[in-house]
Motif scaffolding. Structure first.
Motif, PDB file in Angstrom:
ATOM      1  N   LYS A  19      30.272 -23.425  -9.070  1.00 42.03           N
ATOM      2  CA  LYS A  19      30.020 -22.487  -7.959  1.00 42.03           C
ATOM      3  C   LYS A  19      28.927 -23.038  -7.039  1.00 42.03           C
ATOM      4  N   VAL A  20      28.924 -24.346  -6.862  1.00 42.98           N
ATOM      5  CA  VAL A  20      27.860 -24.999  -6.087  1.00 42.98           C
ATOM      6  C   VAL A  20      28.211 -25.055  -4.604  1.00 42.98           C
ATOM      7  N   ARG A  21      29.410 -25.533  -4.299  1.00 46.82           N
ATOM      8  CA  ARG A  21      29.750 -25.796  -2.887  1.00 46.82           C
ATOM      9  C   ARG A  21      29.837 -24.524  -2.057  1.00 46.82           C
ATOM     10  N   HIS A  22      30.376 -23.471  -2.638  1.00 48.49           N
ATOM     11  CA  HIS A  22      30.479 -22.213  -1.884  1.00 48.49           C
ATOM     12  C   HIS A  22      29.295 -21.292  -2.146  1.00 48.49           C
ATOM     13  N   GLY A  23      28.441 -21.681  -3.066  1.00 46.75           N
ATOM     14  CA  GLY A  23      27.208 -20.943  -3.295  1.00 46.75           C
ATOM     15  C   GLY A  23      27.412 -19.684  -4.110  1.00 46.75           C
ATOM     16  N   GLY A  24      26.307 -19.184  -4.662  1.00 45.97           N
ATOM     17  CA  GLY A  24      26.384 -18.004  -5.507  1.00 45.97           C
ATOM     18  C   GLY A  24      25.598 -16.824  -4.979  1.00 45.97           C
ATOM     19  N   ASP A  25      25.003 -16.962  -3.779  1.00 50.47           N
ATOM     20  CA  ASP A  25      24.161 -15.882  -3.254  1.00 50.47           C
ATOM     21  C   ASP A  25      24.992 -14.780  -2.611  1.00 50.47           C
ATOM     22  N   THR A  26      24.488 -13.550  -2.740  1.00 53.49           N
ATOM     23  CA  THR A  26      25.207 -12.428  -2.124  1.00 53.49           C
ATOM     24  C   THR A  26      24.879 -12.332  -0.632  1.00 53.49           C
TER      25      THR A  26
END
Ligand SMILES: [Zn+2]
Ligand SMILES: [Zn+2]
Length: 260
Positions: A19-26
């Motif tokens: 889940k690195v490239r699309h990121g995990g932040d809301t």
């Protein structure tokens, strides 16, 4: 107009090698006008990517007050907004419930909580809002820059299939001609039937909404917490085949410049 996306994840922040490239932040998104006006929409954990850019004294608009859209708020302490806006009102009471002991140890700085008339002008940006289908209520925002003609519409939490044809028409009118539509794509089409009433859409709904609005570009948003980079790449490819302007932003492509 510049648009900066802080986080594209829905429900809660996630991390992991897949889940690195699309990121995990809301979700959190900053719109900046040519004259320097700044409109910050929501303060999910993604606000950490925007807090250096956001100037203290700006205005923060909330689509609604589910936790994934509030959770980054304490990170803004050094660039604290002068005004926090929830169009239906009641925001001070909600924030006091969440950000007070024993739920959270630090009190938030003081701010104004106006309930402005719509549309309101923020340093050359015109902000309007429109109710959408989502549990506990939610609004979509439309930010126009009359000086350049640029327009972004943000509908991050919306259950498109739960809206009547009339409500969908009203949304399409509200979002008419957006250069960029940011729209809920929480579910895969195959998951949608089992999640009726959960308040979210599938990417196919986002594509339909983008077509109905005449949007140029579509950012798919609010990805389910478990969705991996590879799955989001597959969504991006399918969505782009269905609608030319559809994009699943990666952390490298979370900035968009419209009409400059
Ligand atoms: Zn959400
Ligand atoms: Zn929500």
């Amino acid at each position: 107009m510049k648009v900066f996306l802080g986080g594209a994840r829905g429900s809660y922040p996630v991390s992991g090698a897949d889940k690195v490239r699309h990121g995990g932040d809301t979700f959190s998104l900053l719109v900046e006008g040519r004259e320097g006006g700044q409109v910050l929409i929501d303060a999910g954990s993604g606000v950490r990517r925007l807090k250096e850019r956001f100037r203290a004294g700006g205005v923060l608009f909330f689509t609604h007050t589910h936790l994934d859209h509030l959770i980054g708020l304490p990170m803004l302490a050094k660039a604290w907004p002068r005004q926090l806006v929830l169009p239906r009102g009641g925001l001070p009471e909600i924030l006091a419930r969440v950000f007070s002991p024993p739920v959270w140890p630090v009190k938030l700085p003081a701010a104004e909580f106006p309930v402005p008339a719509e549309p309101c002008d923020i340093g050359g940006l015109k902000v309007a809002w429109h109710p959408v289908a989502h549990p506990d209520g939610c609004v979509a925002y439309r930010v126009d820059e009359p000086a350049t003609g640029a327009c972004v519409v943000v509908a991050t939490d919306i259950e498109w299939p739960a809206m009547t044809p009339r409500a969908q028409d009203a949304f399409a009118l509200f979002a008419r001609g957006a250069d960029l539509l940011v729209f809920d794509a929480h579910f895969l089409p195959a998951e949608a039937a089992a999640h009726k009433g959960w308040g979210h859409s599938a990417w196919t709904d986002a594509v339909e909404a983008a077509r109905r609005c005449g949007a140029q570009k579509l950012w798919l948003m609010h990805h389910a917490p478990g969705r991996t980079d590879a799955e989001l790449d597959a969504v991006a490819a399918e969505a782009a085949a269905a609608f030319k302007g559809a994009v699943v932003p990666t952390v490298e492509t979370m900035t968009e410049i419209l009409h400059e």
